[in-house]
Design an enzyme around this catalytic site. Structure first.
Site, PDB file in Angstrom:
ATOM      1  N   GLU A  58       0.377  -1.406  -0.148  1.00  0.00           N
ATOM      2  CA  GLU A  58       0.383  -0.167  -0.206  1.00  0.00           C
ATOM      3  C   GLU A  58       1.219   0.673  -0.298  1.00  0.00           C
ATOM      4  OE1 GLU A  58      -2.823   0.753  -0.025  1.00  0.00           O
ATOM      5  OE2 GLU A  58      -1.974   2.763  -0.280  1.00  0.00           O
ATOM      6  N   GLY A  94      -6.827   3.173  -7.586  1.00  0.00           N
ATOM      7  CA  GLY A  94      -8.218   3.771  -8.486  1.00  0.00           C
ATOM      8  C   GLY A  94      -8.439   3.429  -9.623  1.00  0.00           C
ATOM      9  N   ARG A  95      -9.768   3.937  -9.903  1.00  0.00           N
ATOM     10  CA  ARG A  95     -10.453   4.313 -11.299  1.00  0.00           C
ATOM     11  C   ARG A  95     -10.441   6.183 -11.053  1.00  0.00           C
ATOM     12  NH1 ARG A  95     -15.852   3.087  -8.338  1.00  0.00           N
ATOM     13  NH2 ARG A  95     -14.594   2.701  -6.641  1.00  0.00           N
ATOM     14  N   ASP A 148     -20.541   7.582 -10.935  1.00  0.00           N
ATOM     15  CA  ASP A 148     -18.837   7.442 -11.193  1.00  0.00           C
ATOM     16  C   ASP A 148     -18.421   8.930 -11.484  1.00  0.00           C
ATOM     17  OD1 ASP A 148     -18.574   4.866  -9.360  1.00  0.00           O
ATOM     18  OD2 ASP A 148     -17.582   3.753 -11.138  1.00  0.00           O
ATOM     19  N   ALA A 156     -22.120   2.152  -6.027  1.00  0.00           N
ATOM     20  CA  ALA A 156     -22.503   1.423  -6.758  1.00  0.00           C
ATOM     21  C   ALA A 156     -24.640   1.734  -5.764  1.00  0.00           C
ATOM     22  CB  ALA A 156     -23.063   0.095  -6.822  1.00  0.00           C
ATOM     23  N   HIS A 211     -31.012  -8.696  21.553  1.00  0.00           N
ATOM     24  CA  HIS A 211     -29.481  -8.866  22.640  1.00  0.00           C
ATOM     25  C   HIS A 211     -29.818 -10.699  22.446  1.00  0.00           C
ATOM     26  CE1 HIS A 211     -26.563 -10.399  24.655  1.00  0.00           C
ATOM     27  NE2 HIS A 211     -27.191 -10.964  25.270  1.00  0.00           N
TER      28      HIS A 211
HETATM   29  C1  FAD Z   1     -13.587  -4.014  -8.758  1.00  0.00           C
HETATM   30  C2  FAD Z   1     -14.288  -3.634  -8.592  1.00  0.00           C
HETATM   31  C3  FAD Z   1     -15.636  -3.998  -7.560  1.00  0.00           C
HETATM   32  C4  FAD Z   1     -16.191  -2.889  -6.965  1.00  0.00           C
HETATM   33  N1  FAD Z   1     -17.303  -3.060  -5.759  1.00  0.00           N
HETATM   34  C5  FAD Z   1     -18.194  -2.692  -5.666  1.00  0.00           C
HETATM   35  C6  FAD Z   1     -19.076  -2.860  -4.364  1.00  0.00           C
HETATM   36  O1  FAD Z   1     -18.658  -3.665  -3.988  1.00  0.00           O
HETATM   37  N2  FAD Z   1     -20.171  -1.680  -4.047  1.00  0.00           N
HETATM   38  C7  FAD Z   1     -20.350  -1.176  -4.849  1.00  0.00           C
HETATM   39  O2  FAD Z   1     -21.019  -0.241  -4.126  1.00  0.00           O
HETATM   40  N3  FAD Z   1     -19.855  -0.159  -5.804  1.00  0.00           N
HETATM   41  C8  FAD Z   1     -18.045  -1.541  -5.927  1.00  0.00           C
HETATM   42  N4  FAD Z   1     -17.836  -1.135  -6.886  1.00  0.00           N
HETATM   43  C9  FAD Z   1     -17.992   0.508  -7.871  1.00  0.00           C
HETATM   44  C10 FAD Z   1     -19.115   0.834  -8.625  1.00  0.00           C
HETATM   45  O3  FAD Z   1     -19.205  -0.677  -9.660  1.00  0.00           O
HETATM   46  C11 FAD Z   1     -19.669   1.354  -9.746  1.00  0.00           C
HETATM   47  O4  FAD Z   1     -19.508   3.075  -8.836  1.00  0.00           O
HETATM   48  C12 FAD Z   1     -20.760   2.253  -9.871  1.00  0.00           C
HETATM   49  O5  FAD Z   1     -21.190   0.987 -11.437  1.00  0.00           O
HETATM   50  C13 FAD Z   1     -21.111   2.998 -10.795  1.00  0.00           C
HETATM   51  O6  FAD Z   1     -22.352   2.978 -11.233  1.00  0.00           O
HETATM   52  P1  FAD Z   1     -22.689   4.116 -12.919  1.00  0.00           P
HETATM   53  O7  FAD Z   1     -23.598   3.903 -13.483  1.00  0.00           O
HETATM   54  O8  FAD Z   1     -21.770   5.546 -12.365  1.00  0.00           O
HETATM   55  O9  FAD Z   1     -21.797   3.238 -14.022  1.00  0.00           O
HETATM   56  P2  FAD Z   1     -21.052   2.020 -14.548  1.00  0.00           P
HETATM   57  O10 FAD Z   1     -21.272   1.251 -13.694  1.00  0.00           O
HETATM   58  O11 FAD Z   1     -19.951   1.991 -14.774  1.00  0.00           O
HETATM   59  O12 FAD Z   1     -22.005   2.387 -15.907  1.00  0.00           O
HETATM   60  C14 FAD Z   1     -21.197   2.620 -17.250  1.00  0.00           C
HETATM   61  C15 FAD Z   1     -22.056   2.711 -18.597  1.00  0.00           C
HETATM   62  O13 FAD Z   1     -21.354   3.386 -18.875  1.00  0.00           O
HETATM   63  C16 FAD Z   1     -21.324   2.501 -20.668  1.00  0.00           C
HETATM   64  N5  FAD Z   1     -20.506   3.077 -21.364  1.00  0.00           N
HETATM   65  C17 FAD Z   1     -19.006   3.845 -20.600  1.00  0.00           C
HETATM   66  N6  FAD Z   1     -18.974   4.812 -21.823  1.00  0.00           N
HETATM   67  C18 FAD Z   1     -20.195   5.057 -22.705  1.00  0.00           C
HETATM   68  C19 FAD Z   1     -19.937   5.744 -23.892  1.00  0.00           C
HETATM   69  N7  FAD Z   1     -19.290   5.639 -24.925  1.00  0.00           N
HETATM   70  N8  FAD Z   1     -21.839   5.628 -25.094  1.00  0.00           N
HETATM   71  C20 FAD Z   1     -22.154   4.541 -23.959  1.00  0.00           C
HETATM   72  N9  FAD Z   1     -22.007   3.572 -22.796  1.00  0.00           N
HETATM   73  C21 FAD Z   1     -21.407   3.533 -22.610  1.00  0.00           C
HETATM   74  C22 FAD Z   1     -20.409   1.748 -19.658  1.00  0.00           C
HETATM   75  O14 FAD Z   1     -20.237   0.042 -21.008  1.00  0.00           O
HETATM   76  C23 FAD Z   1     -21.063   1.199 -18.509  1.00  0.00           C
HETATM   77  O15 FAD Z   1     -21.850  -0.185 -18.877  1.00  0.00           O
HETATM   78  C24 FAD Z   1     -16.685  -1.540  -7.827  1.00  0.00           C
HETATM   79  C25 FAD Z   1     -16.083  -0.966  -8.407  1.00  0.00           C
HETATM   80  C26 FAD Z   1     -15.267  -1.885  -9.249  1.00  0.00           C
HETATM   81  C27 FAD Z   1     -14.327  -1.943 -10.871  1.00  0.00           C
END
Ligand code: FAD
Length: 284
Positions: free
Chosen positions: A13, A79-80, A120, A128, A251
């Site tokens: 880390e 990170g992302r 995100d 999520a 409890h």
């Molecule tokens: C490995 C991993 C583990 C995770 N575990 C957890 C967890 O346990 N609990 C939790 O709460 N969160 C978790 N997260 C985070 C969670 O997945 C995200 O916060 C969540 O998916 C965000 O939702 P979103 O709709 O903003 O984006 P996303 O779910 O990323 O959806 C965005 C969508 O847009 C699509 N897209 C992108 N660009 C374009 C384009 N130009 N045209 C059309 N479509 C497009 C993508 O393909 C995707 O399907 C995790 C993330 C990762 C990477």
């Protein structure tokens, strides 16, 4: 999980502590590292992976402290980043932050009327359930309502033991100049934790010293990801810590530790040794 299955695990880390994420109190990472270390997981903190190289089936990681680790597998989980370039956002006037996030107000409205951004991509909270809540609010607002999406967002970490957190951390409260009282209750004092054979961990609860408001709850231990839901509900409904302490929990449960930590923040925990503090007067 891999360590529980018998795999030798090493964590590297870059930050000073595990779980050094906004919203997770520093005590959680410290406690998790202590548990990991006792279990035989080697944790390198304040350490950067400088280079990864493969030699046959072995991966070598060169660390910033000069050490080289060898492993069969490497899981990279840094990170992302937002994927907002080349979408033509500027052509409709949508602004992005220097990192590429799309700034929004509490109603999820962007700088362009009629455009909303959830999840995100707005960079508010990369989870999520945050994205779902923001999506529901944005849909309402696009239909002419005015609903802010400001509910506290809980976090869940699926380590053994689990971590659950909601609200301000002690470090965030102090940085904002908020006077806090801390309540802490070890799970080792709970009958359910003893019966389940999972006595590691604690609940840490933050109380606003002036208003008595519940500010945050941070938990590490068995079922922490489930228990944190009750804390999130009470935070969402702006409970005071006294109100949390007055809630009756079944409890034996692990969740009882939330009530006990609230009592501790008031200096009246029944199942802890007496604290050398003045009890908080009724009503605050
Ligand atoms: C490995 C991993 C583990 C995770 N575990 C957890 C967890 O346990 N609990 C939790 O709460 N969160 C978790 N997260 C985070 C969670 O997945 C995200 O916060 C969540 O998916 C965000 O939702 P979103 O709709 O903003 O984006 P996303 O779910 O990323 O959806 C965005 C969508 O847009 C699509 N897209 C992108 N660009 C374009 C384009 N130009 N045209 C059309 N479509 C497009 C993508 O393909 C995707 O399907 C995790 C993330 C990762 C990477």
């Amino acid at each position: 999980m891999m360590q529980a299955l018998g795999v030798a695990v090493t964590v590297v880390e870059m930050l000073p502590e595990l779980l050094s994420t906004p919203g997770l109190d520093r005590d959680l990472g410290q406690a998790l590292r202590a548990v990991f270390t006792a279990r035989g997981i080697v944790c390198h903190v304040n350490t950067t992976v400088r280079e990864l190289t493969t030699a046959g089936t072995i991966v070598r990681a060169a660390l910033s402290d000069g050490q080289t680790l060898e492993a069969d597998r490497v899981l990279v989980c840094v990170g992302r980043a937002p994927n907002t370039q080349d979408l033509g956002l500027a052509s409709v006037g949508l602004a992005t932050s220097p990192k590429g996030f799309i700034p929004v107000s509490d109603t999820m409205a962007t700088n362009v009327a009629g455009y909303y951004c959830i999840g995100d991509a707005n960079g508010r909270c990369l989870l999520a359930h945050a994205a779902s809540a923001q999506g529901a609010a944005a849909a309402d607002n696009a239909l002419g309502h005015a609903r802010a999406c400001t509910a506290p967002i809980p976090a869940a970490v699926y380590t053994f033991p689990e971590v659950g957190a909601v609200g301000l951390t002690e470090q965030e409260a102090k940085a904002q100049g908020i006077p806090v009282a801390i309540g802490k209750f070890p799970l080792s004092h709970l009958g359910k934790a003893m019966a389940a054979g999972h006595t590691e961990g604690f609940v840490k609860l933050l109380r606003h010293r002036a208003t008595g408001a519940l500010l945050g709850v941070h938990m590490i231990g068995h079922n922490a990801t489930e228990c944190i839901a009750s804390a999130g509900a009470m935070l969402h409904h702006k409970a005071t810590v006294r109100e949390v302490a007055e809630v009756v929990f079944a409890h034996p449960t692990i969740g009882e530790a939330i009530k006990e930590s609230a009592e501790d923040a008031l200096g009246v925990a029944l199942h802890l040794p007496p604290r050398p503090v003045i009890r908080v007067p009724a009503g605050t």
